[in-house]
Design a protein around this motif. Structure first.
Motif, mmCIF file in Angstrom:
data_model
loop_
_atom_site.group_PDB
_atom_site.id
_atom_site.type_symbol
_atom_site.label_atom_id
_atom_site.label_comp_id
_atom_site.label_asym_id
_atom_site.label_seq_id
_atom_site.Cartn_x
_atom_site.Cartn_y
_atom_site.Cartn_z
ATOM 1 N N VAL A 101 46.259 -59.294 18.345
ATOM 2 C CA VAL A 101 45.189 -59.066 17.370
ATOM 3 C C VAL A 101 44.087 -60.099 17.539
ATOM 4 O O VAL A 101 42.892 -59.772 17.574
ATOM 5 C CB VAL A 101 45.745 -59.099 15.932
ATOM 6 C CG1 VAL A 101 44.610 -59.201 14.911
ATOM 7 C CG2 VAL A 101 46.577 -57.855 15.652
ATOM 8 N N THR A 138 42.976 -55.393 13.522
ATOM 9 C CA THR A 138 41.739 -55.968 14.035
ATOM 10 C C THR A 138 40.950 -56.668 12.934
ATOM 11 O O THR A 138 40.811 -56.156 11.824
ATOM 12 C CB THR A 138 40.865 -54.877 14.681
ATOM 13 O OG1 THR A 138 41.604 -54.276 15.734
ATOM 14 C CG2 THR A 138 39.589 -55.479 15.251
ATOM 15 N N LEU A 139 40.404 -57.841 13.270
ATOM 16 C CA LEU A 139 39.645 -58.636 12.313
ATOM 17 C C LEU A 139 38.159 -58.376 12.464
ATOM 18 O O LEU A 139 37.680 -58.066 13.556
ATOM 19 C CB LEU A 139 39.924 -60.120 12.545
ATOM 20 C CG LEU A 139 41.381 -60.557 12.347
ATOM 21 C CD1 LEU A 139 41.572 -61.996 12.788
ATOM 22 C CD2 LEU A 139 41.785 -60.392 10.893
ATOM 23 N N ARG A 176 42.229 -59.386 20.852
ATOM 24 C CA ARG A 176 41.411 -58.178 20.783
ATOM 25 C C ARG A 176 40.222 -58.357 19.830
ATOM 26 O O ARG A 176 39.165 -57.746 20.019
ATOM 27 C CB ARG A 176 42.279 -57.005 20.324
ATOM 28 C CG ARG A 176 41.605 -55.633 20.442
ATOM 29 C CD ARG A 176 42.573 -54.512 20.118
ATOM 30 N NE ARG A 176 43.094 -54.598 18.768
ATOM 31 C CZ ARG A 176 44.362 -54.881 18.465
ATOM 32 N NH1 ARG A 176 45.242 -55.110 19.416
ATOM 33 N NH2 ARG A 176 44.751 -54.934 17.201
ATOM 34 N N SER A 177 40.377 -59.213 18.823
ATOM 35 C CA SER A 177 39.293 -59.443 17.877
ATOM 36 C C SER A 177 38.263 -60.435 18.395
ATOM 37 O O SER A 177 37.252 -60.683 17.723
ATOM 38 C CB SER A 177 39.866 -59.946 16.546
ATOM 39 O OG SER A 177 40.750 -58.987 15.969
#
Length: 400
Positions: free
Chosen positions: A79, A16-17, A82-83
């Motif tokens: 990713v 995650t970012l 989701r980020s």
């Protein structure tokens, strides 16, 4: 030996970012770099994250690599979603290595198809693969075009046999005109990569390589100064005194010769790169220099999204294992602060012939660089002179 990965904080297993990566994302291009870490032999100067069959050992193989890369592509898309990153089609794909064309074209096509099906590839996207002259055939090049590739970058390095021998390059330079012709006939744009400064390479040797490259009528040429990297076979030979170390004066003379000869037909657009027309510039590398986003797929690959950089574990076995466990293959990451991002913007942006904006720069530093003939000035921008390109680190230091 492969280069050491940089220091940084531990990367989260889910990839995650941080929220900071979202700022301005809709205006940034997204590219994908696909790393293929395999070579038939290890060149003595190379410190890239690559492996020969004997170095890999058991538990991993070229045959299963495409599936591992596809797993990271799917992981990366999740990713970004989701980020909270906006959906963006990929504008460039670059397959590097290693020697990507050691893999069957079907595997390279599967990886590009994975990008297309997962992220989408924008109409007119640039899709490049690197290749050694001895790793392609007319049939394989035609198959690359059928798979969607638009461009090939041949690692020629030199046309002088004794220079190639010092670099441990195995291809026959007499084959290069044939592979370039095959690529053109297949419909691919062609780039030629050269290296100067090899121990024992004379100025006449380098001139021969430049003239031969220009005679191929390529769309693009990259010419890089040799770096003797610690841990390589070449470094050991130089350290022992068997070979002389490259000198700055020799490399400067060879760079000036490259700019003179290549400039007959090509225009420089980045310190080490020349293109026949602006349309022939490598858009993928331009995205790096302009601070765009890219996802690097593969062992040791580096990525950048919105000021967040991360790098994958190096060994293919460890890489595949993390993906199989549903974890990010990233070993570490760094989040660039404002000062670091400004330094990087100057360091990369000044390399480009299009000019760097003077807004925010110290006017006294700019005036001194103009007086020292390191840059030329146009209203609102500065551009490196040829002398400035040789002293680019000095220019960046003064501007920051």
């Amino acid at each position: 030996m492969s280069p050491q990965l940089p220091d940084g904080e531990v990367a989260p297993d889910d990839g995650t970012l941080p929220a900071s990566a979202l700022e301005g994302a809709a205006e940034r291009d997204l590219g994908v770099y696909l790393h293929v870490p395999f070579c038939r032999v290890r060149c003595g100067y190379c410190d890239f994250n690559t492996y020969t069959a004997s170095e890999l050992g058991g538990g991993t193989s070229q045959a299963t690599y495409a599936a591992d890369a596809l797993a990271e592509i799917a992981f990366g898309a999740e990713v970004l979603r989701r980020s909270g990153l906006p959906e963006r089609q990929v504008s460039t794909v670059f397959v590097g290595g290693g020697t990507p064309t050691l893999l069957p074209v079907a595997d390279l096509a599967a990886m590009v198809d994975g990008v297309r099906e997962t992220w989408g590839i924008a109409p007119g996207a640039e899709i490049t693969t690197e290749a050694n002259p001895d790793s392609v055939t007319p049939e394989s090049l035609a198959a690359l075009v059928a798979a969607g590739f638009t461009r090939v970058s041949f690692g020629v390095q030199s046309v002088v046999p004794h220079v190639l021998a010092t670099l441990d390059r195995t291809h026959d330079p007499r084959r290069v005109p044939d592979v370039v012709r095959w690529a053109r006939e297949a419909g691919l744009a062609v780039s030629v990569d050269l290296i100067y400064g090899t121990p024992g390479e004379s100025l006449a040797d380098w001139r021969a390589s430049l003239e031969a490259a220009l005679a191929l009528e390529p769309d693009h040429v990259s010419a890089y100064a040799l770096t003797v990297e610690p841990g390589t076979a070449l470094h050991r030979r130089v350290r022992s005194g068997e070979l002389p170390a490259p000198t700055g004066d020799d490399e400067a003379a060879k760079y000036e010769l490259a700019d003179e000869i290549l400039g007959r037909e090509l225009g420089w657009y980045e310190i080490s790169n020349w293109a026949r027309t602006p349309a022939d510039r490598c858009r993928h590398n331009l995205a790096y220099w302009r601070g765009a986003d890219w996802w690097g797929v593969g062992p040791g690959a580096h990525s950048h999204v919105g000021g967040v950089r991360w790098w994958n574990v190096k060994h293919p076995r460890a890489y595949a294992g993390r993906l199989a466990a549903g974890q990010s293959p990233a070993q570490g990451r760094e989040i660039l602060d404002g000062d670091a991002r400004r330094l990087e913007r100057v360091m990369l942006g000044t390399r480009l012939a299009d000019g760097f904006p003077t807004a925010g720069l110290d006017p006294r530093a700019v005036s001194t660089l103009i007086a020292d003939e390191l840059v030329t000035f146009r209203p609102g921008t500065i551009t490196l002179t040829r002398r400035g390109r040789l002293l680019a680190d000095t220019v960046v230091h003064r501007l920051t």
